[in-house]
Design a protein around this motif. Structure first.
Motif, mmCIF file in Angstrom:
data_model
loop_
_atom_site.group_PDB
_atom_site.id
_atom_site.type_symbol
_atom_site.label_atom_id
_atom_site.label_comp_id
_atom_site.label_asym_id
_atom_site.label_seq_id
_atom_site.Cartn_x
_atom_site.Cartn_y
_atom_site.Cartn_z
ATOM 1 N N PHE A 120 29.080 2.015 -3.919
ATOM 2 C CA PHE A 120 29.169 3.448 -4.466
ATOM 3 C C PHE A 120 27.801 3.972 -4.304
ATOM 4 C CE2 PHE A 120 28.025 5.565 -8.418
ATOM 5 C CZ PHE A 120 28.846 6.381 -8.591
ATOM 6 N N SER A 121 27.943 5.238 -3.839
ATOM 7 C CA SER A 121 26.804 5.944 -3.406
ATOM 8 C C SER A 121 26.195 6.922 -4.740
ATOM 9 C CB SER A 121 26.954 6.833 -2.408
ATOM 10 O OG SER A 121 27.167 5.999 -1.332
ATOM 11 N N THR A 122 25.155 7.035 -5.007
ATOM 12 C CA THR A 122 24.400 7.759 -5.991
ATOM 13 C C THR A 122 23.203 8.282 -5.824
ATOM 14 O OG1 THR A 122 24.381 7.998 -8.557
ATOM 15 C CG2 THR A 122 23.936 6.162 -7.352
ATOM 16 N N THR A 123 22.366 8.696 -6.645
ATOM 17 C CA THR A 123 20.826 8.946 -6.409
ATOM 18 C C THR A 123 20.452 8.634 -7.613
ATOM 19 O OG1 THR A 123 21.135 11.124 -7.818
ATOM 20 C CG2 THR A 123 21.639 11.165 -5.270
ATOM 21 N N ILE A 124 19.158 8.447 -7.598
ATOM 22 C CA ILE A 124 17.924 7.983 -8.726
ATOM 23 C C ILE A 124 18.280 8.887 -9.906
ATOM 24 C CG2 ILE A 124 15.591 7.794 -9.492
ATOM 25 C CD1 ILE A 124 14.963 6.633 -6.672
ATOM 26 N N GLY A 125 18.096 10.242 -9.516
ATOM 27 C CA GLY A 125 18.596 11.071 -10.598
ATOM 28 C C GLY A 125 19.813 11.083 -11.407
ATOM 29 N N ALA A 126 20.841 10.579 -10.764
ATOM 30 C CA ALA A 126 22.242 10.583 -11.392
ATOM 31 C C ALA A 126 22.151 9.219 -12.237
ATOM 32 C CB ALA A 126 23.378 10.566 -10.464
ATOM 33 N N LEU A 127 21.442 8.309 -11.738
ATOM 34 C CA LEU A 127 21.349 6.802 -12.606
ATOM 35 C C LEU A 127 20.285 7.229 -13.695
ATOM 36 C CD1 LEU A 127 20.665 4.271 -9.706
ATOM 37 C CD2 LEU A 127 22.808 4.538 -11.127
ATOM 38 N N GLY A 169 0.891 -1.059 0.073
ATOM 39 C CA GLY A 169 0.011 -0.119 -0.152
ATOM 40 C C GLY A 169 1.017 1.295 -0.043
ATOM 41 N N GLU A 170 2.099 1.075 -0.212
ATOM 42 C CA GLU A 170 2.658 2.396 -0.347
ATOM 43 C C GLU A 170 3.444 2.781 -1.765
ATOM 44 O OE1 GLU A 170 5.178 3.362 3.055
ATOM 45 O OE2 GLU A 170 5.320 1.371 3.815
ATOM 46 N N THR A 171 3.571 3.836 -2.091
ATOM 47 C CA THR A 171 3.917 4.320 -3.384
ATOM 48 C C THR A 171 5.266 5.489 -3.424
ATOM 49 O OG1 THR A 171 2.429 6.100 -3.321
ATOM 50 C CG2 THR A 171 1.568 3.946 -4.465
ATOM 51 N N GLU A 172 5.863 5.467 -2.256
ATOM 52 C CA GLU A 172 7.074 6.474 -2.485
ATOM 53 C C GLU A 172 8.102 5.682 -1.654
ATOM 54 O OE1 GLU A 172 8.589 10.769 -0.790
ATOM 55 O OE2 GLU A 172 6.607 10.331 -0.555
ATOM 56 N N LEU A 173 9.120 5.747 -2.405
ATOM 57 C CA LEU A 173 10.390 5.211 -1.832
ATOM 58 C C LEU A 173 11.536 6.359 -1.353
ATOM 59 C CD1 LEU A 173 13.037 5.159 -3.863
ATOM 60 C CD2 LEU A 173 11.515 3.177 -4.714
ATOM 61 N N THR A 174 12.289 6.148 -0.210
ATOM 62 C CA THR A 174 13.072 7.000 0.099
ATOM 63 C C THR A 174 14.579 6.677 -0.027
ATOM 64 O OG1 THR A 174 12.851 6.752 2.328
ATOM 65 C CG2 THR A 174 11.426 8.133 1.572
ATOM 66 N N GLU A 175 15.059 5.790 -0.066
ATOM 67 C CA GLU A 175 16.266 5.161 -0.094
ATOM 68 C C GLU A 175 16.447 3.831 -0.799
ATOM 69 O OE1 GLU A 175 19.902 4.473 3.372
ATOM 70 O OE2 GLU A 175 17.736 4.822 3.704
ATOM 71 N N VAL A 176 17.197 3.345 -1.416
ATOM 72 C CA VAL A 176 17.568 2.100 -2.352
ATOM 73 C C VAL A 176 19.083 1.634 -1.849
ATOM 74 C CG1 VAL A 176 17.769 1.109 -4.513
ATOM 75 C CG2 VAL A 176 16.009 3.091 -4.110
ATOM 76 N N GLY A 223 10.540 7.179 -6.716
ATOM 77 C CA GLY A 223 11.308 7.834 -5.865
ATOM 78 C C GLY A 223 11.833 9.371 -6.497
ATOM 79 N N ARG A 224 12.023 10.325 -5.798
ATOM 80 C CA ARG A 224 12.637 11.521 -6.185
ATOM 81 C C ARG A 224 14.001 11.474 -6.886
ATOM 82 N NH1 ARG A 224 8.972 15.559 -3.444
ATOM 83 N NH2 ARG A 224 7.494 14.554 -2.258
ATOM 84 N N HIS A 225 14.254 12.368 -7.434
ATOM 85 C CA HIS A 225 15.672 12.400 -8.061
ATOM 86 C C HIS A 225 16.643 12.426 -7.095
ATOM 87 C CE1 HIS A 225 14.736 12.812 -12.447
ATOM 88 N NE2 HIS A 225 13.704 13.867 -11.978
ATOM 89 N N GLU A 226 16.518 12.824 -6.045
ATOM 90 C CA GLU A 226 17.622 12.957 -4.878
ATOM 91 C C GLU A 226 17.671 11.835 -3.916
ATOM 92 O OE1 GLU A 226 13.633 15.232 -3.138
ATOM 93 O OE2 GLU A 226 15.137 15.276 -5.196
ATOM 94 N N VAL A 227 16.805 10.856 -4.096
ATOM 95 C CA VAL A 227 16.831 9.526 -3.434
ATOM 96 C C VAL A 227 18.268 8.832 -3.227
ATOM 97 C CG1 VAL A 227 15.704 7.304 -3.257
ATOM 98 C CG2 VAL A 227 14.207 9.204 -3.411
ATOM 99 N N PRO A 228 18.745 8.713 -2.262
ATOM 100 C CA PRO A 228 20.142 8.062 -2.354
ATOM 101 C C PRO A 228 20.018 6.661 -2.544
ATOM 102 C CG PRO A 228 19.425 8.460 -0.061
ATOM 103 C CD PRO A 228 18.363 9.012 -0.947
ATOM 104 N N VAL A 229 20.833 6.280 -3.386
ATOM 105 C CA VAL A 229 21.141 4.605 -4.134
ATOM 106 C C VAL A 229 22.477 4.099 -3.602
ATOM 107 C CG1 VAL A 229 20.954 3.412 -5.981
ATOM 108 C CG2 VAL A 229 19.441 5.265 -5.673
ATOM 109 N N THR A 230 22.474 3.255 -2.683
ATOM 110 C CA THR A 230 23.938 2.586 -2.447
ATOM 111 C C THR A 230 23.938 1.346 -3.524
ATOM 112 O OG1 THR A 230 23.733 3.636 -0.341
ATOM 113 C CG2 THR A 230 25.336 1.604 -0.732
ATOM 114 N N LEU A 231 25.025 1.310 -3.829
ATOM 115 C CA LEU A 231 25.322 -0.103 -4.805
ATOM 116 C C LEU A 231 26.734 -0.475 -4.138
ATOM 117 C CD1 LEU A 231 25.179 1.669 -8.337
ATOM 118 C CD2 LEU A 231 23.244 0.542 -7.075
#
Length: 133
Positions: free
Chosen positions: A110-117, A63-70, A94-102
């Motif tokens: 490696f740390s990035t964001t959804i917008g950078a990906l 029932g959720e539709t917004e993610l804040t971290e990946v 997720g918004r462009h600034e959401v942090p993504v850790t690979l």
């Protein structure tokens, strides 16, 4: 809960009899809840499911539709980014600034964001004139 630990744990459940390449993903929703997914292959390529897509599906099913971290982890020499389709799926929720850790199982991160990906992502903004004549 640590997203890296959640992704690492679920990675072990991956169904990968063909590639033997296990991937785990964990996402944190706006509520703070953590959802996980692992890749699931199918002999009829490309009918498998990516780990990121599985985690997103679990979040939406709850029932959720917004993610804040990946966080995504795989056994690879370098951190593995999401495929193009999963990048678009992450951008949907997720918004462009959401942090993504690979991460790798050996500890590289490696740390990035959804917008950078996914720069220049297709969004609802592109559809604002849809249906108008």
């Amino acid at each position: 809960m640590s997203l890296l630990k959640a992704a690492t744990d679920v990675r072990e459940n991956a169904y990968v009899p063909y590639s033997h390449f296990k991937v785990g993903a964990a996402i944190r929703a706006a509520s703070g809840a953590v959802y996980v997914g692992c890749n699931v292959e199918n002999v009829a390529y490309p009918e498998g499911t990516c780990a990121e897509a599985g985690a997103i599906a679990a979040m939406v099913a709850a029932g959720e539709t917004e993610l804040t971290e990946v966080c995504v982890i795989a056994d690879s020499p370098e951190p593995v980014p999401p495929c193009g389709g999963c990048r678009q799926k992450l951008a949907e929720f997720g918004r462009h600034e959401v942090p993504v850790t690979l991460a790798t199982t050996a500890g590289k991160q490696f740390s990035t964001t959804i917008g950078a990906l996914l720069p220049g992502s297709f969004s609802v903004h592109h559809m604002t004139l849809a249906g108008r004549d």
